[in-house]
Design an enzyme around this catalytic site. Structure first.
Site, mmCIF file in Angstrom:
data_model
loop_
_atom_site.group_PDB
_atom_site.id
_atom_site.type_symbol
_atom_site.label_atom_id
_atom_site.label_comp_id
_atom_site.label_asym_id
_atom_site.label_seq_id
_atom_site.Cartn_x
_atom_site.Cartn_y
_atom_site.Cartn_z
ATOM 1 N N SER A 137 0.792 -1.225 0.000
ATOM 2 C CA SER A 137 0.000 0.000 0.000
ATOM 3 C C SER A 137 0.826 1.277 0.000
ATOM 4 O O SER A 137 0.317 2.335 -0.332
ATOM 5 C CB SER A 137 -0.940 0.009 1.196
ATOM 6 N N HIS A 152 -5.390 -4.644 -0.882
ATOM 7 C CA HIS A 152 -5.278 -3.621 -1.928
ATOM 8 C C HIS A 152 -5.316 -4.264 -3.320
ATOM 9 O O HIS A 152 -4.642 -3.804 -4.234
ATOM 10 C CB HIS A 152 -4.013 -2.787 -1.727
ATOM 11 N N LYS A 164 -12.458 -1.979 2.098
ATOM 12 C CA LYS A 164 -11.839 -1.096 1.101
ATOM 13 C C LYS A 164 -12.684 -1.143 -0.175
ATOM 14 O O LYS A 164 -13.728 -0.518 -0.238
ATOM 15 C CB LYS A 164 -10.374 -1.479 0.883
HETATM 16 N N1 PLP Z 1 -3.757 -5.661 5.382
HETATM 17 C C1 PLP Z 1 -3.448 -4.600 4.605
HETATM 18 C C2 PLP Z 1 -2.426 -4.766 3.530
HETATM 19 C C3 PLP Z 1 -4.085 -3.363 4.804
HETATM 20 O O1 PLP Z 1 -3.757 -2.306 4.057
HETATM 21 C C4 PLP Z 1 -5.053 -3.254 5.826
HETATM 22 C C5 PLP Z 1 -5.760 -1.967 6.097
HETATM 23 O O2 PLP Z 1 -5.195 -0.940 6.250
HETATM 24 C C6 PLP Z 1 -5.331 -4.375 6.610
HETATM 25 C C7 PLP Z 1 -4.685 -5.562 6.360
HETATM 26 C C8 PLP Z 1 -6.368 -4.317 7.693
HETATM 27 O O3 PLP Z 1 -7.640 -4.356 7.119
HETATM 28 P P1 PLP Z 1 -8.928 -3.954 7.980
HETATM 29 O O4 PLP Z 1 -9.098 -2.489 7.792
HETATM 30 O O5 PLP Z 1 -10.028 -4.762 7.402
HETATM 31 O O6 PLP Z 1 -8.624 -4.323 9.383
#
Ligand code: PLP
Length: 406
Positions: free
Chosen positions: A193, A221, A252
């Site tokens: 990200s 992502h 997302k």
């Molecule tokens: N994994 C990644 C790569 C993320 O970017 C995010 C969110 O920022 C998460 C996990 C966590 O997701 P959630 O918002 O559903 O807890």
């Protein structure tokens, strides 16, 4: 009434320590403040206390489904029919037909055997490694994996190997070292990200085959928009049958409400239902949230038009910004980091962009490495071509003003 401050020496000592820690954060220039949005999430926003008509380029609303009328309607209908929430964890009395239906739909979307829901992908990542891996096993993790993968791995007792970011030589070295263990699991973000770069999954899967390892990807992502049908990085790179476990988010691209999941082999999902602590000890996903995600998946399974439209918008932004003289990190991903180097430059340019009605965020150390400050732009399928062109124009003006462009 007014807030009551706890009395006593310990409370006073704690307050003093916290204030000093907060001062250190401010002093280090890493204080994160939150802008307050007074409208729905979407390509155009109204900020509290500010003007309307801000064009938003910093949400993970890749497909624009967060405020899609059908997604909202589905949430309202599910809320009315199934109530506000379950007041229970899944295994006591917190499983409704909609939870089972959504799990089945997620598995079908990813072409996997089964799926399990969590309150977030953070929880899915916190649960899986500890439930699956023992001290006899090994996990090999990309050094730039998301914080929740790092935390999940910390919680497990497996042998831990960290390989250099997307470095296949280093991964191979670590896989050789890890041959002595019973089971090897390679864990990587599908798309990263901060950089908008995509893990070399073909090469990772080849190495995994050679060294008898499993592959786990975090598709937060990627789910919904990467690959011809938006199935994710594994579809984009043609390795859907080689990746064993996928964790992803419903918070997302898939409607943006909340929630996460693991999808993969049925016995693994069965085991997670028995052993995974964030699943066993946390409330069921609220019905309205289930309704949003379920409708988002329906929309994506009916047609790949939204995912395709996002890809075209991404291409427009990346090529126009490159032509204007900017360096955009990553490739073919709606996360488009405009690389600036200097932390102050990233911060003043982001502020100046907002003055021109374009909401973007600057990132600097410690979120990204020193000297690699950037402004991260995130494209959505619901940005118009005009929105994108206005963003590029504003960057060009602001970049010239602050010396980022000649
Ligand atoms: N994994 C990644 C790569 C993320 O970017 C995010 C969110 O920022 C998460 C996990 C966590 O997701 P959630 O918002 O559903 O807890």
């Amino acid at each position: 009434g007014a807030p009551r401050a706890a009395s006593g020496a310990a409370a006073a000592q704690l307050r003093q320590r916290l204030e000093s820690e907060l001062e250190d954060i401010r002093g280090a220039g890493t204080w994160k403040s939150e802008r307050v949005i007074a409208s729905r999430q979407g390509p155009h926003l109204r900020l509290a206390g500010g003007g309307a008509g801000i064009i938003n380029f910093c949400a993970n609303n890749y497909l624009g489904l967060s405020s899609h009328p059908e997604v909202i309607r589905a949430a309202v209908e599910t809320l009315e029919k199934f109530g506000a929430g379950l007041s229970s964890v899944r295994f006591i009395c917190g499983t409704q037909s909609i939870h089972k239906d959504l799990e089945e739909k997620i598995a079908r979307f990813h072409q996997r055997e089964d799926a399990i829901l969590y309150a977030s992908c953070f929880d899915a990542n916190a649960g899986i490694f500890e439930a699956l891996l023992t001290p006899e096993d090994a996990v090999l993790s990309d050094e730039l994996n998301h914080a929740s993968i790092i935390d999940g791995i910390r919680l497990c007792k497996a042998n831990k190997y960290r390989y250099k970011h997307m470095d296949m030589q280093d991964l191979e070295t670590k896989l050789k070292e890890a041959q002595k263990h019973r089971l090897r699991l390679v864990a990587t973000d599908g798309a990263f990200s901060m950089d908008g770069d995509i893990a070399p999954l073909r090469e990772i899967c080849q190495l995994a085959q050679k060294y008898d390892a499993l592959v786990f990807i975090d598709e937060c992502h990627a789910t919904g928009f990467l690959g011809p049908n938006g199935r994710g990085t594994d579809e984009l790179l043609g390795v859907m049958d080689k990746v064993t476990i996928i964790n992803s988010t419903l918070g997302k691209a898939l409607g943006g409400a909340a929630g996460g999941y693991t999808t993969g082999p049925k016995p693994l999902i069965d085991l997670l239902r028995q052993r995974s602590r964030p699943y066993l000890f946390s409330n069921s996903l609220p019905p309205a949230v289930v309704g949003c995600a379920s409708k988002a998946l329906d929309l994506l399974m009916e047609s790949n038009a939204i995912a395709q439209s996002m890809a075209a918008k991404t291409q427009r932004f990346r090529s126009k910004m490159t032509a204007a003289g900017f360096t955009i990190s990553g490739k073919d991903h709606p996360i488009c980091p405009v690389m600036l180097g200097d932390a102050r430059l990233a911060s003043v340019m982001a502020e100046d962009m907002l003055n021109r009605g374009i909401y973007v965020i600057g990132f600097s150390y410690p979120v990204v490495p020193k000297g690699k400050a950037r402004i991260r732009v995130q494209i959505s399928a619901v940005h118009s071509d005009e929105d994108i062109d206005r963003c590029v124009e504003a960057f060009t003006e602001v970049g010239r003003k602050h010396g980022a462009l000649p």
